[in-house]
Design a protein around this motif. Structure first.
Motif, short mmCIF file in Angstrom:
data_model
loop_
_atom_site.label_atom_id
_atom_site.label_comp_id
_atom_site.label_asym_id
_atom_site.label_seq_id
_atom_site.Cartn_x
_atom_site.Cartn_y
_atom_site.Cartn_z
N TYR A 298 0.85 -1.19 0.00
CA TYR A 298 0.00 0.00 0.00
C TYR A 298 0.88 1.24 0.00
N GLU B 215 -3.85 0.76 -2.93
CA GLU B 215 -3.10 -0.50 -3.00
C GLU B 215 -2.09 -0.46 -4.14
N ASN C 37 1.89 4.28 1.79
CA ASN C 37 1.79 4.39 3.25
C ASN C 37 1.59 5.81 3.76
N GLY D 209 -6.60 -2.77 3.27
CA GLY D 209 -6.21 -1.37 3.34
C GLY D 209 -7.32 -0.45 3.81
N LEU E 238 -6.31 2.86 2.06
CA LEU E 238 -5.00 3.18 1.49
C LEU E 238 -4.97 2.71 0.04
#
Length: 173
Positions: free
Chosen positions: A106, A153, A108, A140, A151
């Protein structure tokens, strides 16, 4: 020579027509017409650039970048993580090995205020320390705190005993 009311005399060729029939005054209606006309010109002038930008943004979900090697498969143990940059050097991401043959990655940057997200191996969760946000490592998606969006991916592929970043799946509302 001028009279006492500052009205130009007939022979003053430079200024005698300035206030003739209120040529220089701008009323509200005239101002609004000018503003609407200017807005129309700007809208039409920016239309081609807006179209190009929209095509680029809508195509980001399908855009595949040059594959980037993250790590060799034997260099990361199950449960460990590796930080890397993808698709550019300014985009920080994290790769987590969930099982012998399952990797997830992901970007971050927390979807709340872009603070960095860390993998906490002992608790098996992704945490944003800024506002105590937590994300599900499998998907995520946020599980706690203020973040409301998952988040993005990073799609990874295992090839030749190495893990490669391929593309970024964008969040869709």
């Amino acid at each position: 020579m001028r009279n006492k009311h500052n009205v130009p005399i007939k022979d003053d060729n430079y200024t005698h027509n300035i206030n003739r029939n209120n040529e220089r005054s701008l009323d509200r209606r005239g101002f609004m017409k000018t503003m609407v006309g200017a807005a129309g010109v700007f809208a039409v002038a920016s239309l081609p650039w807006g179209t190009l930008a929209a095509k680029e943004l809508f195509g980001l979900a399908d855009k595949e970048y040059p594959h980037k090697k993250i790590v060799d498969v034997n260099a990361i143990a199950v449960g460990d993580s590796v930080e890397f940059h993808f698709p550019s050097e300014h985009d920080s991401a994290i790769l987590i090995r969930l099982s012998q043959d399952r990797f997830v990655a992901y970007q971050n940057a927390c979807t709340h205020l872009r603070c960095p997200v860390y993998w906490v191996k002992d608790k098996n969760e992704m945490v944003c320390p800024c506002h105590h946000g937590k994300f599900d490592v499998q998907t995520g998606t946020p599980t706690a705190g203020p973040p409301r969006r998952p988040l993005p991916e990073v799609v990874v592929k295992v090839e030749d005993d190495a893990v490669f970043a391929v593309r970024v799946k964008r969040y869709e509302a």
